[in-house]
Design an enzyme around this catalytic site. Structure first.
Site, PDB file in Angstrom:
ATOM      1  N   ARG A 112       0.820  -1.217   0.000  1.00  0.00           N
ATOM      2  CA  ARG A 112       0.000   0.000   0.000  1.00  0.00           C
ATOM      3  C   ARG A 112       0.853   1.265   0.000  1.00  0.00           C
ATOM      4  O   ARG A 112       0.454   2.295   0.548  1.00  0.00           O
ATOM      5  CB  ARG A 112      -0.981   0.025   1.182  1.00  0.00           C
ATOM      6  CG  ARG A 112      -2.015  -1.092   1.134  1.00  0.00           C
ATOM      7  CD  ARG A 112      -3.270  -0.728   1.916  1.00  0.00           C
ATOM      8  NE  ARG A 112      -4.119  -1.902   2.044  1.00  0.00           N
ATOM      9  CZ  ARG A 112      -4.567  -2.394   3.201  1.00  0.00           C
ATOM     10  NH1 ARG A 112      -4.270  -1.794   4.340  1.00  0.00           N
ATOM     11  NH2 ARG A 112      -5.329  -3.457   3.218  1.00  0.00           N
TER      12      ARG A 112
ATOM     13  N   ARG B  85      -3.216   6.633   1.226  1.00  0.00           N
ATOM     14  CA  ARG B  85      -3.750   7.857   1.823  1.00  0.00           C
ATOM     15  C   ARG B  85      -2.786   8.569   2.760  1.00  0.00           C
ATOM     16  O   ARG B  85      -3.019   9.713   3.134  1.00  0.00           O
ATOM     17  CB  ARG B  85      -5.050   7.536   2.573  1.00  0.00           C
ATOM     18  CG  ARG B  85      -6.224   7.240   1.653  1.00  0.00           C
ATOM     19  CD  ARG B  85      -7.450   6.845   2.427  1.00  0.00           C
ATOM     20  NE  ARG B  85      -7.331   5.502   2.976  1.00  0.00           N
ATOM     21  CZ  ARG B  85      -8.173   4.986   3.868  1.00  0.00           C
ATOM     22  NH1 ARG B  85      -9.182   5.720   4.330  1.00  0.00           N
ATOM     23  NH2 ARG B  85      -7.999   3.747   4.306  1.00  0.00           N
TER      24      ARG B  85
ATOM     25  N   ARG C 231      -6.534  11.208  -5.823  1.00  0.00           N
ATOM     26  CA  ARG C 231      -7.798  10.514  -5.592  1.00  0.00           C
ATOM     27  C   ARG C 231      -8.969  11.494  -5.644  1.00  0.00           C
ATOM     28  O   ARG C 231     -10.034  11.168  -6.197  1.00  0.00           O
ATOM     29  CB  ARG C 231      -7.762   9.793  -4.246  1.00  0.00           C
ATOM     30  CG  ARG C 231      -9.086   9.097  -3.931  1.00  0.00           C
ATOM     31  CD  ARG C 231      -8.972   8.111  -2.812  1.00  0.00           C
ATOM     32  NE  ARG C 231     -10.292   7.697  -2.345  1.00  0.00           N
ATOM     33  CZ  ARG C 231     -10.495   6.723  -1.484  1.00  0.00           C
ATOM     34  NH1 ARG C 231      -9.485   6.039  -0.986  1.00  0.00           N
ATOM     35  NH2 ARG C 231     -11.714   6.408  -1.102  1.00  0.00           N
TER      36      ARG C 231
ATOM     37  N   ASP D 197      -7.204  -3.001  -7.031  1.00  0.00           N
ATOM     38  CA  ASP D 197      -7.819  -3.569  -5.835  1.00  0.00           C
ATOM     39  C   ASP D 197      -8.158  -5.024  -6.123  1.00  0.00           C
ATOM     40  O   ASP D 197      -8.522  -5.367  -7.251  1.00  0.00           O
ATOM     41  CB  ASP D 197      -9.088  -2.796  -5.452  1.00  0.00           C
ATOM     42  CG  ASP D 197      -9.602  -3.177  -4.074  1.00  0.00           C
ATOM     43  OD1 ASP D 197     -10.392  -4.151  -3.973  1.00  0.00           O
ATOM     44  OD2 ASP D 197      -9.206  -2.536  -3.079  1.00  0.00           O
TER      45      ASP D 197
END
Length: 343
Positions: A25, A29, A38, A75
């Site tokens: 990841r 974020r 995003r 994903d």
């Protein structure tokens, strides 16, 4: 270029003084540039299917940190959507899917060869990355393992104990096994197309492997991984494969040999010294620092980075976390970790 790419050298079995490093990841974020992209995309799924923006967020952590590998931004639940499941994301709660509770739902799904139109933007992202990445950076493609993806398709969401999937396995074994077979075959086609588009390594994420015990672990975690890896290596000779049966515990031992994986990724519930003695003896391992240290930082982060590096120093190793970096992580702590690792 294999001899110059650090990650490929570790996957080929080479022991290096400074192991290659990337983070699960790593496009995420915790990075302000990711949050901006995003927002530009509108929502998470739109970001996954916008090839230019998905490539951009994949490249962001490479620009910032110079990691030795980039992993395709996508994903694991895009595959069920490509097979015909409904998929959406609830803000703050995560993914939701239409559920497979019996043969009727299973029979409504598409076949393994019918996923590629839906996945075309993902393959285009891979092609962009193959062109845009620095020459020394390895491109990793990935998919979810059949068991883990099935748990979401059966429950319609993530669950703490995967109880709905275990229940279907107990009550309707035929439907459950047919779903595992469909996902195994579809994952082969999906990953094979990623390789055709330019992925140099593939990784199979079995995030919920740890809830399978005994014979179930062998049948639904180990055997599907073995099938996927064998077929991919048949089609793409020399393709390195990383398997991640998260929280497998003692079942990490021998997993690489049994599945044909070139590397086993380790979660942080197992000790690095134990894993070096019992898992790394069979080849490359990846991991396994606790992600929370990227939040808390400090001397503990430096010490643990050096401890894990030392624990795995006698064999091939790829430094990584034991699970994905969290949104709360401090981007500066990644620099601290890299300095401790690379010195």
């Amino acid at each position: 270029m294999a001899e110059t790419k650090k990650l490929l050298r570790s996957l080929a079995g080479e022991t290096q003084d400074v192991p290659p490093v990337w983070l699960m990841r790593q496009a995420g974020r915790y990075l302000p540039e990711y949050r901006a992209t995003r927002a530009e995309a509108g929502d998470f799924l739109s970001l996954c299917y916008n090839s230019d923006l998905a490539a951009e967020v994949t490249l962001q952590p490479i620009r910032r940190y110079g990691f030795d590998a980039a992993i395709l931004f996508a994903d694991i639940l895009l595959l069920p959507q490509a097979l015909g499941a409904d998929l959406w994301f609830e803000t703050g709660e995560g993914p939701r899917l239409s559920t497979i509770t019996g043969a009727e739902g299973l029979n409504a799904l598409k076949g393994k060869d019918d996923i590629h139109d839906h996945m075309a933007p993902v393959y285009e992202t891979v092609r962009i990355l193959a062109r845009e990445l620095p020459r020394e950076t390895t491109l990793i493609g990935f998919a979810g393992a059949p068991w883990t993806v099935a748990t979401y398709m059966i429950a319609g969401r993530g669950t703490p104990d995967q109880a709905p999937a275990h229940a279907l396995k107990a009550e309707d074994r035929a439907t459950f096994e047919a779903l595992i077979d469909l996902l195994t075959e579809s994952t082969i086609e999906y990953l094979s197309q990623q390789v055709e588009a330019g992925a140099e390594v593939v990784k199979i994420f079995d995030s919920w492997a740890g809830s399978l015990k005994g014979e179930d672990f062998t049948r639904y975690a180990l055997e599907p991984a073995k099938r996927i890896i064998a077929e991919l290596k048949s089609r793409h000779p020399g393709l390195p494969c990383i398997a991640f049966p998260r929280e497998a515990g003692e079942a990490y031992i021998g997993f690489a040999k049994a599945t044909g994986a070139d590397c086993v990724a380790l979660d942080n519930s197992v000790d690095a010294d134990w894993a070096a003695a019992h898992v790394q003896v069979d080849g490359c391992v990846q991991g396994n620092m606790a992600p929370n240290l990227m939040v808390t930082g400090g001397q503990a982060l430096i010490d643990e980075t050096k401890r894990i590096k030392a624990a795995f120093a006698k064999g091939p190793h790829i430094f990584n976390l034991g699970h994905g970096i969290t949104p709360e992580a401090d981007p500066e702590n990644v620099h601290v970790m890299l300095e401790a690792l690379r010195g």
